[in-house]
Scaffold this motif. Structure first.
Motif, PDB file in Angstrom:
ATOM      1  N   GLY A   1      34.996  33.695  32.806  1.00 39.76           N
ATOM      2  CA  GLY A   1      34.862  34.533  33.989  1.00 39.76           C
ATOM      3  C   GLY A   1      36.147  34.640  34.784  1.00 39.76           C
ATOM      4  N   THR A   2      36.375  35.829  35.371  1.00 45.53           N
ATOM      5  CA  THR A   2      37.515  36.064  36.254  1.00 45.53           C
ATOM      6  C   THR A   2      36.992  36.320  37.656  1.00 45.53           C
ATOM      7  OG1 THR A   2      38.861  37.043  34.497  1.00 45.53           O
ATOM      8  CG2 THR A   2      39.490  37.541  36.775  1.00 45.53           C
ATOM      9  N   SER A   3      37.502  35.562  38.616  1.00 42.32           N
ATOM     10  CA  SER A   3      37.099  35.734  40.004  1.00 42.32           C
ATOM     11  C   SER A   3      37.939  36.834  40.643  1.00 42.32           C
ATOM     12  CB  SER A   3      37.293  34.422  40.772  1.00 42.32           C
ATOM     13  OG  SER A   3      36.993  34.594  42.129  1.00 42.32           O
ATOM     14  N   LEU A   4      37.279  37.863  41.158  1.00 46.21           N
ATOM     15  CA  LEU A   4      37.954  39.004  41.769  1.00 46.21           C
ATOM     16  C   LEU A   4      37.645  39.057  43.258  1.00 46.21           C
ATOM     17  CD1 LEU A   4      39.466  41.766  41.617  1.00 46.21           C
ATOM     18  CD2 LEU A   4      37.228  42.813  41.155  1.00 46.21           C
ATOM     19  N   LEU A   5      38.689  39.270  44.047  1.00 41.55           N
ATOM     20  CA  LEU A   5      38.534  39.458  45.490  1.00 41.55           C
ATOM     21  C   LEU A   5      39.191  40.776  45.868  1.00 41.55           C
ATOM     22  CD1 LEU A   5      37.705  38.408  48.302  1.00 41.55           C
ATOM     23  CD2 LEU A   5      39.961  37.328  48.453  1.00 41.55           C
TER      24      LEU A   5
ATOM     25  N   LEU B   1      40.623  43.901  33.995  1.00 39.56           N
ATOM     26  CA  LEU B   1      40.136  42.587  33.580  1.00 39.56           C
ATOM     27  C   LEU B   1      40.114  42.553  32.051  1.00 39.56           C
ATOM     28  CD1 LEU B   1      37.130  42.526  36.052  1.00 39.56           C
ATOM     29  CD2 LEU B   1      39.264  41.261  36.328  1.00 39.56           C
ATOM     30  N   ASN B   2      40.464  41.407  31.473  1.00 41.27           N
ATOM     31  CA  ASN B   2      40.637  41.361  30.021  1.00 41.27           C
ATOM     32  C   ASN B   2      40.057  40.098  29.407  1.00 41.27           C
ATOM     33  OD1 ASN B   2      42.630  43.670  30.173  1.00 41.27           O
ATOM     34  ND2 ASN B   2      43.691  42.120  31.373  1.00 41.27           N
ATOM     35  N   CYS B   3      39.720  40.225  28.134  1.00 41.80           N
ATOM     36  CA  CYS B   3      39.300  39.072  27.329  1.00 41.80           C
ATOM     37  C   CYS B   3      39.884  39.223  25.930  1.00 41.80           C
ATOM     38  CB  CYS B   3      37.783  38.987  27.213  1.00 41.80           C
ATOM     39  SG  CYS B   3      36.962  38.447  28.716  1.00 41.80           S
ATOM     40  N   THR B   4      40.228  38.108  25.330  1.00 43.21           N
ATOM     41  CA  THR B   4      40.598  38.096  23.929  1.00 43.21           C
ATOM     42  C   THR B   4      39.592  37.217  23.188  1.00 43.21           C
ATOM     43  OG1 THR B   4      42.069  36.201  24.240  1.00 43.21           O
ATOM     44  CG2 THR B   4      43.050  38.396  24.410  1.00 43.21           C
ATOM     45  N   TYR B   5      39.461  37.475  21.892  1.00 44.45           N
ATOM     46  CA  TYR B   5      38.509  36.707  21.109  1.00 44.45           C
ATOM     47  C   TYR B   5      39.057  36.472  19.717  1.00 44.45           C
ATOM     48  CZ  TYR B   5      37.118  41.262  19.165  1.00 44.45           C
ATOM     49  OH  TYR B   5      37.107  42.502  18.568  1.00 44.45           O
ATOM     50  N   SER B   6      38.466  35.518  19.034  1.00 42.72           N
ATOM     51  CA  SER B   6      39.004  35.144  17.726  1.00 42.72           C
ATOM     52  C   SER B   6      38.066  35.485  16.567  1.00 42.72           C
ATOM     53  CB  SER B   6      39.307  33.635  17.703  1.00 42.72           C
ATOM     54  OG  SER B   6      38.134  32.888  18.009  1.00 42.72           O
ATOM     55  N   ASN B   7      36.788  35.687  16.859  1.00 42.66           N
ATOM     56  CA  ASN B   7      35.808  35.918  15.806  1.00 42.66           C
ATOM     57  C   ASN B   7      35.698  37.405  15.486  1.00 42.66           C
ATOM     58  OD1 ASN B   7      33.591  36.039  14.120  1.00 42.66           O
ATOM     59  ND2 ASN B   7      32.364  34.618  15.310  1.00 42.66           N
ATOM     60  N   SER B   8      36.186  37.796  14.326  1.00 44.08           N
ATOM     61  CA  SER B   8      36.179  39.208  13.957  1.00 44.08           C
ATOM     62  C   SER B   8      34.771  39.742  13.703  1.00 44.08           C
ATOM     63  CB  SER B   8      37.055  39.439  12.716  1.00 44.08           C
ATOM     64  OG  SER B   8      36.593  38.640  11.647  1.00 44.08           O
ATOM     65  N   ALA B   9      33.779  38.865  13.652  1.00 45.20           N
ATOM     66  CA  ALA B   9      32.396  39.304  13.418  1.00 45.20           C
ATOM     67  C   ALA B   9      31.751  39.890  14.669  1.00 45.20           C
ATOM     68  CB  ALA B   9      31.553  38.131  12.911  1.00 45.20           C
TER      69      ALA B   9
ATOM     70  N   GLN C   1      36.209  48.298  45.634  1.00 46.11           N
ATOM     71  CA  GLN C   1      35.595  48.127  46.945  1.00 46.11           C
ATOM     72  C   GLN C   1      35.393  46.639  47.232  1.00 46.11           C
ATOM     73  OE1 GLN C   1      34.811  50.952  48.888  1.00 46.11           O
ATOM     74  NE2 GLN C   1      36.019  51.908  47.258  1.00 46.11           N
ATOM     75  N   PRO C   2      35.334  46.269  48.503  1.00 47.82           N
ATOM     76  CA  PRO C   2      35.057  44.856  48.826  1.00 47.82           C
ATOM     77  C   PRO C   2      33.774  44.345  48.169  1.00 47.82           C
ATOM     78  CG  PRO C   2      35.868  45.973  50.775  1.00 47.82           C
ATOM     79  CD  PRO C   2      35.697  47.036  49.708  1.00 47.82           C
ATOM     80  N   SER C   3      32.814  45.240  47.971  1.00 42.24           N
ATOM     81  CA  SER C   3      31.556  44.836  47.336  1.00 42.24           C
ATOM     82  C   SER C   3      31.722  44.518  45.846  1.00 42.24           C
ATOM     83  CB  SER C   3      30.499  45.929  47.495  1.00 42.24           C
ATOM     84  OG  SER C   3      30.963  47.143  46.922  1.00 42.24           O
ATOM     85  N   ASP C   4      32.891  44.847  45.294  1.00 44.14           N
ATOM     86  CA  ASP C   4      33.180  44.484  43.897  1.00 44.14           C
ATOM     87  C   ASP C   4      33.637  43.035  43.773  1.00 44.14           C
ATOM     88  OD1 ASP C   4      34.708  47.736  43.348  1.00 44.14           O
ATOM     89  OD2 ASP C   4      32.645  47.080  42.930  1.00 44.14           O
ATOM     90  N   SER C   5      33.864  42.374  44.903  1.00 44.26           N
ATOM     91  CA  SER C   5      34.293  40.978  44.878  1.00 44.26           C
ATOM     92  C   SER C   5      33.201  40.125  44.249  1.00 44.26           C
ATOM     93  CB  SER C   5      34.589  40.494  46.302  1.00 44.26           C
ATOM     94  OG  SER C   5      35.632  41.244  46.883  1.00 44.26           O
ATOM     95  N   ALA C   6      33.513  39.523  43.128  1.00 43.38           N
ATOM     96  CA  ALA C   6      32.542  38.769  42.340  1.00 43.38           C
ATOM     97  C   ALA C   6      33.286  38.126  41.176  1.00 43.38           C
ATOM     98  CB  ALA C   6      31.442  39.693  41.807  1.00 43.38           C
TER      99      ALA C   6
ATOM    100  N   PRO D   1      42.152  33.239  40.455  1.00 44.71           N
ATOM    101  CA  PRO D   1      41.553  34.419  41.064  1.00 44.71           C
ATOM    102  C   PRO D   1      42.506  35.606  41.108  1.00 44.71           C
ATOM    103  CG  PRO D   1      42.208  32.875  42.761  1.00 44.71           C
ATOM    104  CD  PRO D   1      42.473  32.203  41.446  1.00 44.71           C
ATOM    105  N   LEU D   2      41.907  36.790  41.116  1.00 50.87           N
ATOM    106  CA  LEU D   2      42.646  38.028  41.195  1.00 50.87           C
ATOM    107  C   LEU D   2      42.314  38.664  42.543  1.00 50.87           C
ATOM    108  CD1 LEU D   2      44.358  40.188  39.734  1.00 50.87           C
ATOM    109  CD2 LEU D   2      42.224  41.098  38.787  1.00 50.87           C
ATOM    110  N   SER D   3      43.345  38.935  43.336  1.00 50.12           N
ATOM    111  CA  SER D   3      43.151  39.511  44.654  1.00 50.12           C
ATOM    112  C   SER D   3      43.842  40.868  44.711  1.00 50.12           C
ATOM    113  CB  SER D   3      43.700  38.584  45.740  1.00 50.12           C
ATOM    114  OG  SER D   3      43.475  39.125  47.020  1.00 50.12           O
ATOM    115  N   VAL D   4      43.092  41.902  45.089  1.00 54.88           N
ATOM    116  CA  VAL D   4      43.651  43.257  45.147  1.00 54.88           C
ATOM    117  C   VAL D   4      43.220  43.913  46.452  1.00 54.88           C
ATOM    118  CG1 VAL D   4      43.603  43.492  42.634  1.00 54.88           C
ATOM    119  CG2 VAL D   4      41.690  44.352  44.001  1.00 54.88           C
ATOM    120  N   PRO D   5      43.980  44.895  46.924  1.00 54.82           N
ATOM    121  CA  PRO D   5      43.560  45.631  48.127  1.00 54.82           C
ATOM    122  C   PRO D   5      42.510  46.672  47.768  1.00 54.82           C
ATOM    123  CG  PRO D   5      45.657  46.462  47.361  1.00 54.82           C
ATOM    124  CD  PRO D   5      45.325  45.293  46.480  1.00 54.82           C
ATOM    125  N   GLU D   6      41.702  47.006  48.725  1.00 50.90           N
ATOM    126  CA  GLU D   6      40.670  48.038  48.536  1.00 50.90           C
ATOM    127  C   GLU D   6      41.308  49.328  48.044  1.00 50.90           C
ATOM    128  OE1 GLU D   6      38.434  48.647  52.079  1.00 50.90           O
ATOM    129  OE2 GLU D   6      37.200  50.247  51.241  1.00 50.90           O
ATOM    130  N   GLY D   7      40.665  49.945  47.051  1.00 52.68           N
ATOM    131  CA  GLY D   7      41.164  51.192  46.496  1.00 52.68           C
ATOM    132  C   GLY D   7      42.024  51.018  45.261  1.00 52.68           C
TER     133      GLY D   7
END
Lengths: 113, 111
Positions: free
Chosen positions: B104-108, B21-29, B80-85, B10-16
């Motif tokens: 998926g990345t869990s954000l708090l 968030l990142n993703c890597t992929y292998s399929n160039s198509a 914002q706290p409402s972005d926690s998902a 999980p990723l935990s950050v203070p409000e504000g």
């Protein structure tokens, strides 16, 4: 504008039983796809339908099947349920993926006991 | 190796804070790239949709695609706290019918 509607929201079934899940896409959307979501595997593609034709199927056993009706509503069926079939089953619809992408419903949570 | 890799957090950050968030992929198509937000016991909600490379901004959200590096990012400003998902990246090729998702990345976001 109504979103993607999936019914039922929750289901509890016994091993060996079969189950049918329903999905009503957004009005006008002709592409409907199904995904299985589990904590271990994440979201995995089951199948995709367009105008009543299955265009692609994921790597799931034949116990998983689906169909699409002329009004674009779709159903998926799982026969001979196993404990490992417990998951959130999600349906997504698309009008034009080049423009709108895919919109998901809230899912059906299936528990097999 | 999975086609799409995403750090589960999980990723935990203070409000504000600014969230990356990142993703890597292998399929160039892969040509279409999406970010979804998923709250507990809900279906994924489409946040951002990008075709090929480049940036796209929508309010507090910015999506970036770097096809040469096979790397996509989602930035959330003034979190914002409402972005926690849980945030899911997804991608698909021109000829494909199946979305390929990261785990998926869990954000708090804490007040």
């Amino acid at each position: 504008k109504a979103g993607v509607t999936q019914t039922p929201r929750y289901l509890i079934k016994t091993r060996g039983q079969q189950v049918t899940l329903s999905c009503s896409p957004i009005s006008g959307h002709r592409s409907v796809s199904w995904y299985q979501q589990t904590p271990g595997q994440g979201l995995q593609f089951l199948f995709e339908y367009f105008s009543e034709t299955q265009r692609n199927k994921g790597n799931f056993p034949g116990r998983f099947s689906g169909r699409q009706f002329s009004n674009s509503r779709s159903e998926m069926n799982v026969s001979t349920l196993e404990l490992g079939d417990s998951a959130l089953y999600l349906c997504a619809s698309s009008l034009n993926r080049e423009v709108n992408g895919y919109t998901f419903g809230s899912g059906t949570r299936l528990t097999v006991v | 190796q999975k086609e799409v890799e995403q750090d589960p957090g999980p990723l935990s950050v203070p409000e504000g804070a600014i969230v990356s968030l990142n993703c890597t992929y292998s399929n160039s198509a892969f040509q279409y790239f999406m970010w979804y937000r998923q709250y507990s016991r809900k279906g994924p909600e489409l946040l951002m949709y990008t075709y090929s490379s480049g940036n796209k901004e929508d309010g507090r959200f910015t999506a970036q695609v770097d096809k040469s590096s096979k790397y996509i990012s989602l930035f959330i400003r003034d979190s914002q706290p409402s972005d926690s998902a849980t945030y899911l990246c997804a991608m698909i090729s021109n000829s494909g019918y199946a979305l390929n998702f990261g785990k998926g990345t869990s954000l708090l976001v804490t007040p």
